[in-house]
Scaffold this motif. Structure first.
Motif, PDB file in Angstrom:
ATOM      1  N   VAL A   1      -2.909   2.784  -2.006  1.00 11.84           N
ATOM      2  CA  VAL A   1      -1.491   3.060  -2.187  1.00 11.84           C
ATOM      3  C   VAL A   1      -1.065   4.408  -2.691  1.00 11.84           C
TER       4      VAL A   1
ATOM      5  N   VAL B   1       1.233   2.529   2.134  1.00 11.85           N
ATOM      6  CA  VAL B   1       0.022   1.692   1.991  1.00 11.85           C
ATOM      7  C   VAL B   1      -0.965   1.428   3.045  1.00 11.85           C
TER       8      VAL B   1
ATOM      9  N   TRP C   1       5.827   1.109   1.759  1.00 10.15           N
ATOM     10  CA  TRP C   1       6.105  -0.119   0.698  1.00 10.15           C
ATOM     11  C   TRP C   1       7.551   0.412   0.147  1.00 10.15           C
TER      12      TRP C   1
END
Length: 109
Positions: free
Chosen positions: A14, A93, A83
């Motif tokens: 992420v 991500v 995200w």
């Protein structure tokens, strides 16, 4: 916040909207171990200009990118998507999973 991803059987990475890595689960850390701890580092430093443009486009459009790779005889599916936090794009991500030699494809009605 990322407990759900820590022990998944796929790599989860992420980053924020600037490309700074916020989280790497256990599988992701193992995959990129030769680079050391990448959390806090920028993804742009290890990607080519074409990949960086794809990241910028996903961040700008809220889109996603899916493809497969093969490296050293191991096939993987890569899924990259934005995200969001409170409806606003907050970063990207990437989920990378090893594929079996044969992947069933089913058509459902």
């Amino acid at each position: 916040m990322y407990e759900w991803a820590e022990e998944m059987n796929c790599a989860v990475t992420v980053c924020d909207t600037d490309g700074v890595i916020l989280f790497m689960n256990k599988k992701s850390r193992e995959t990129f171990a030769k680079y050391g701890n990448m959390v806090g580092k920028n993804l742009k430093s290890c990607h080519n200009p074409e990949s960086i443009e794809k990241m910028k486009n996903m961040l700008a459009t809220g889109g996603s990118n899916t493809y497969t790779i093969e490296k050293e005889g191991v096939k993987k599916m890569i899924y990259q998507t934005v995200w969001k936090k409170n409806g606003t794009v907050a970063g990207l991500v990437e989920i990378s999973m090893v594929l079996p030699d044969i992947v069933p494809h089913r058509i459902r009605k």
